[in-house]
Design an enzyme around this catalytic site. Structure first.
Site, PDB file in Angstrom:
ATOM      1  N   GLN A   1      -3.539  61.505 -22.280  1.00 42.33           N
ATOM      2  CA  GLN A   1      -3.748  60.589 -23.404  1.00 42.33           C
ATOM      3  C   GLN A   1      -4.577  61.250 -24.497  1.00 42.33           C
ATOM      4  O   GLN A   1      -5.140  62.320 -24.310  1.00 42.33           O
ATOM      5  CB  GLN A   1      -4.470  59.329 -22.904  1.00 42.33           C
ATOM      6  CG  GLN A   1      -5.798  59.615 -22.220  1.00 42.33           C
ATOM      7  CD  GLN A   1      -6.227  58.553 -21.226  1.00 42.33           C
ATOM      8  OE1 GLN A   1      -5.759  57.418 -21.265  1.00 42.33           O
ATOM      9  NE2 GLN A   1      -7.113  58.918 -20.321  1.00 42.33           N
TER      10      GLN A   1
ATOM     11  N   HIS B   1     -18.416  45.284 -17.717  1.00 40.84           N
ATOM     12  CA  HIS B   1     -18.743  46.037 -16.505  1.00 40.84           C
ATOM     13  C   HIS B   1     -19.462  45.189 -15.456  1.00 40.84           C
ATOM     14  O   HIS B   1     -19.208  45.317 -14.261  1.00 40.84           O
ATOM     15  CB  HIS B   1     -19.544  47.289 -16.869  1.00 40.84           C
ATOM     16  CG  HIS B   1     -18.688  48.315 -17.540  1.00 40.84           C
ATOM     17  ND1 HIS B   1     -19.073  49.001 -18.678  1.00 40.84           N
ATOM     18  CD2 HIS B   1     -17.441  48.743 -17.255  1.00 40.84           C
ATOM     19  CE1 HIS B   1     -18.090  49.820 -19.040  1.00 40.84           C
ATOM     20  NE2 HIS B   1     -17.092  49.680 -18.203  1.00 40.84           N
TER      21      HIS B   1
ATOM     22  N   ASP C   1     -15.100  55.786 -17.554  1.00 45.52           N
ATOM     23  CA  ASP C   1     -16.331  55.760 -18.368  1.00 45.52           C
ATOM     24  C   ASP C   1     -17.576  55.569 -17.516  1.00 45.52           C
ATOM     25  O   ASP C   1     -18.697  55.715 -18.008  1.00 45.52           O
ATOM     26  CB  ASP C   1     -16.231  54.682 -19.452  1.00 45.52           C
ATOM     27  CG  ASP C   1     -15.949  53.293 -18.861  1.00 45.52           C
ATOM     28  OD1 ASP C   1     -16.753  52.816 -18.037  1.00 45.52           O
ATOM     29  OD2 ASP C   1     -14.920  52.695 -19.219  1.00 45.52           O
TER      30      ASP C   1
ATOM     31  N   ASP D   1      -4.074  60.747  -9.425  1.00 47.52           N
ATOM     32  CA  ASP D   1      -3.287  59.539  -9.660  1.00 47.52           C
ATOM     33  C   ASP D   1      -3.618  58.492  -8.596  1.00 47.52           C
ATOM     34  O   ASP D   1      -3.423  58.723  -7.394  1.00 47.52           O
ATOM     35  CB  ASP D   1      -1.796  59.898  -9.621  1.00 47.52           C
ATOM     36  CG  ASP D   1      -0.924  58.676  -9.823  1.00 47.52           C
ATOM     37  OD1 ASP D   1      -0.951  58.125 -10.933  1.00 47.52           O
ATOM     38  OD2 ASP D   1      -0.226  58.273  -8.875  1.00 47.52           O
TER      39      ASP D   1
ATOM     40  N   ASP E   1     -10.128  48.944 -12.662  1.00 49.18           N
ATOM     41  CA  ASP E   1     -10.679  48.940 -14.019  1.00 49.18           C
ATOM     42  C   ASP E   1      -9.790  49.863 -14.852  1.00 49.18           C
ATOM     43  O   ASP E   1     -10.151  50.984 -15.173  1.00 49.18           O
ATOM     44  CB  ASP E   1     -12.124  49.451 -13.963  1.00 49.18           C
ATOM     45  CG  ASP E   1     -12.736  49.628 -15.341  1.00 49.18           C
ATOM     46  OD1 ASP E   1     -12.173  49.113 -16.322  1.00 49.18           O
ATOM     47  OD2 ASP E   1     -13.785  50.306 -15.421  1.00 49.18           O
ATOM     48  N   SER E   2      -8.603  49.357 -15.148  1.00 50.91           N
ATOM     49  CA  SER E   2      -7.579  50.203 -15.767  1.00 50.91           C
ATOM     50  C   SER E   2      -7.462  49.933 -17.255  1.00 50.91           C
ATOM     51  O   SER E   2      -8.030  48.990 -17.786  1.00 50.91           O
ATOM     52  CB  SER E   2      -6.231  49.904 -15.119  1.00 50.91           C
ATOM     53  OG  SER E   2      -5.754  48.645 -15.554  1.00 50.91           O
ATOM     54  N   THR E   3      -6.679  50.772 -17.913  1.00 47.52           N
ATOM     55  CA  THR E   3      -6.262  50.517 -19.290  1.00 47.52           C
ATOM     56  C   THR E   3      -5.172  49.444 -19.273  1.00 47.52           C
ATOM     57  O   THR E   3      -4.813  48.910 -18.221  1.00 47.52           O
ATOM     58  CB  THR E   3      -5.728  51.818 -19.917  1.00 47.52           C
ATOM     59  OG1 THR E   3      -4.755  52.378 -19.029  1.00 47.52           O
ATOM     60  CG2 THR E   3      -6.846  52.828 -20.116  1.00 47.52           C
ATOM     61  N   ASP E   4      -4.653  49.119 -20.440  1.00 49.56           N
ATOM     62  CA  ASP E   4      -3.562  48.147 -20.539  1.00 49.56           C
ATOM     63  C   ASP E   4      -2.362  48.616 -19.705  1.00 49.56           C
ATOM     64  O   ASP E   4      -2.197  49.802 -19.464  1.00 49.56           O
ATOM     65  CB  ASP E   4      -3.122  47.997 -22.011  1.00 49.56           C
ATOM     66  CG  ASP E   4      -4.240  47.430 -22.894  1.00 49.56           C
ATOM     67  OD1 ASP E   4      -5.088  46.691 -22.372  1.00 49.56           O
ATOM     68  OD2 ASP E   4      -4.260  47.757 -24.085  1.00 49.56           O
TER      69      ASP E   4
END
Lengths: 282, 282
Positions: A35, A66, A90, A141, A160-163
């Site tokens: 990304q 968080h 993060d 992964d 706790d992922s991205t979209d």
């Protein structure tokens, strides 16, 4: 009015909205194998991390996300010892998880090591627990990792992922949830971020459906504000076989320093408005 | 990326953020004696009303704000009969108030009659109770009106105002609250919109202080999402001498149709995160 180049803007085209932060400087930008990562210094929200154009977190408001992605599920499990965080590069969720002294093993599986390295540089307070000896970082992964993880080897999994786009899409499927269920022991709990209740209701509904298809007998959504995410209103969804238990006394007595979370907030966060009660299973 | 002219943007310069809605057309714009009023048709949020460049409401999400500005305070008062709404020209709060069959008298004091006339045209569903015989519209200055209103003549006052700027500034003062207290009878309750807990904490603190200076013995803040307002997270603050009472059975049994509000939401909305507990009086 239009915004000049001193603003970072995330456009949610499908939702017809955009959110902008006033920036002082772009501190870093790089293209990794996974990304585009950009770090900005903003005027009022501290540092800002952006992945592929989507806001991930700001210094100013990440405490809400968080704390709510971690303490409610950890105080719902009767005795968590082994926790995995999926994504979370993060390290903000990791820091909150590490505040739970009863944990023995914390594994973080983040696909992109650069997210963590840049967090260490630009969000150092979120990374202040990274050297905790209970923590094990896996930069790989998570879908593959979960497929190969031993049965009954975890108590809590936090996604706790991205979209649900690109490499994160597979985290919102029955197959992935089935692997999570196998890897969790019988008292195990899964918690997944499930986007905005106003904007992404179909995703929230399908997540409940897929979690139940995977064998979890109960699913339950909690809500909280995230001012830098689209609509400013976000959810997480918990799955397990006993998700109404709450170690309230432990939550009240724990020496865990939080800015948003408290035991009353835990209870209140699971209270849903009418339109969600109608849209989601009991 | 920058947004082209097909977007309406509200910039909160002091907060370093901006929020934009994708628009299909500007349906109306006029300058009244009090403010600039613009109505847009958006792609995903229905119609949008903007006053002096600040978003007032959208079709899509106003139900949350209007339900939370009305039902919690009305179900806290033991037996409300006489209600005044200050501002509220779009009539969304008025519609919710009118759902309470026990009320006998509802007065709305809006400074700018054009807001109401344009709401009737562009937000007709919000105005569907405007011909209720219990409702009395006063298009006048609410500060002056309150100063002249008879003592002990109201049970509930709802201040559904714009931001504390220009003509609304005087609504966030000890003097105004003192007039409200005089006009309310001894069981009377005041509820005021008090902006974002993340962005406007000093205003929230001063509102509590001014309400108590005006003689109210208790004050209490409730929170709810408003996706089109800055930060997406909003508050209202209640003042009175008994503000912990809750007619829960009435709330559960009332034949009031709501999309956000329910009795559990009422209780949950008063639960505050740690940083607000620390910032606000008990």
């Amino acid at each position: 009015m239009s915004l000049d180049r001193n603003w970072f803007t995330e456009t949610s085209s499908q939702n017809g909205i955009a959110f902008s932060l006033h920036i002082i400087a772009k501190l870093h930008e790089e293209q990794t194998s996974f990304q585009n990562i950009a770090i900005y210094q903003t005027t009022e929200f501290g540092n800002l991390m952006v992945l592929d154009g989507y806001v991930m977190l700001s210094d100013r408001d990440n405490f809400i996300y968080h704390e709510m992605m971690t303490h409610p599920v950890l105080f719902t499990h009767p005795k968590p010892k082994r926790v995995a965080i999926i994504g979370g590069g993060d390290c903000g969720a990791l820091r909150e998880v590490a505040k739970h002294s009863g944990l023995e093993q914390i594994i973080q599986i983040e696909i992109d090591e650069r997210v963590t390295r840049l967090a260490e540089q630009y969000f150092p307070t979120l990374c202040e627990s990274n050297h905790d000896s209970r923590i094990n970082f896996k930069f790989t992964d998570a879908i593959q990792w979960m497929a190969n993880a031993p049965t009954d080897s975890l108590d809590v999994i936090i996604v706790d992922s991205t979209d649900p786009l690109g490499h994160a899409e597979g985290l919102f499927t029955t197959d992935f949830f089935r692997d999570c269920r196998r890897v969790l022991d019988s008292k195990g709990l899964l918690l997944q971020q499930t986007e905005s209740p106003l904007l992404h209701l179909p995703l929230l509904q399908s997540t409940h459906k897929f979690m139940r298809e995977a064998g979890f007998t109960s699913t339950r959504t909690l809500q909280f504000p995230v001012p830098v995410y689209p609509s400013g209103w976000w959810t997480a969804t918990m799955a397990g076989d006993n998700i109404t238990h709450f170690r309230k006394d432990d939550a009240d007595n724990a020496t865990i320093n939080t800015s948003y979370y408290n035991s009353a907030i835990q209870v209140a966060s699971f209270v849903l408005p009418n339109f969600l009660l109608e849209a989601l299973p009991e």
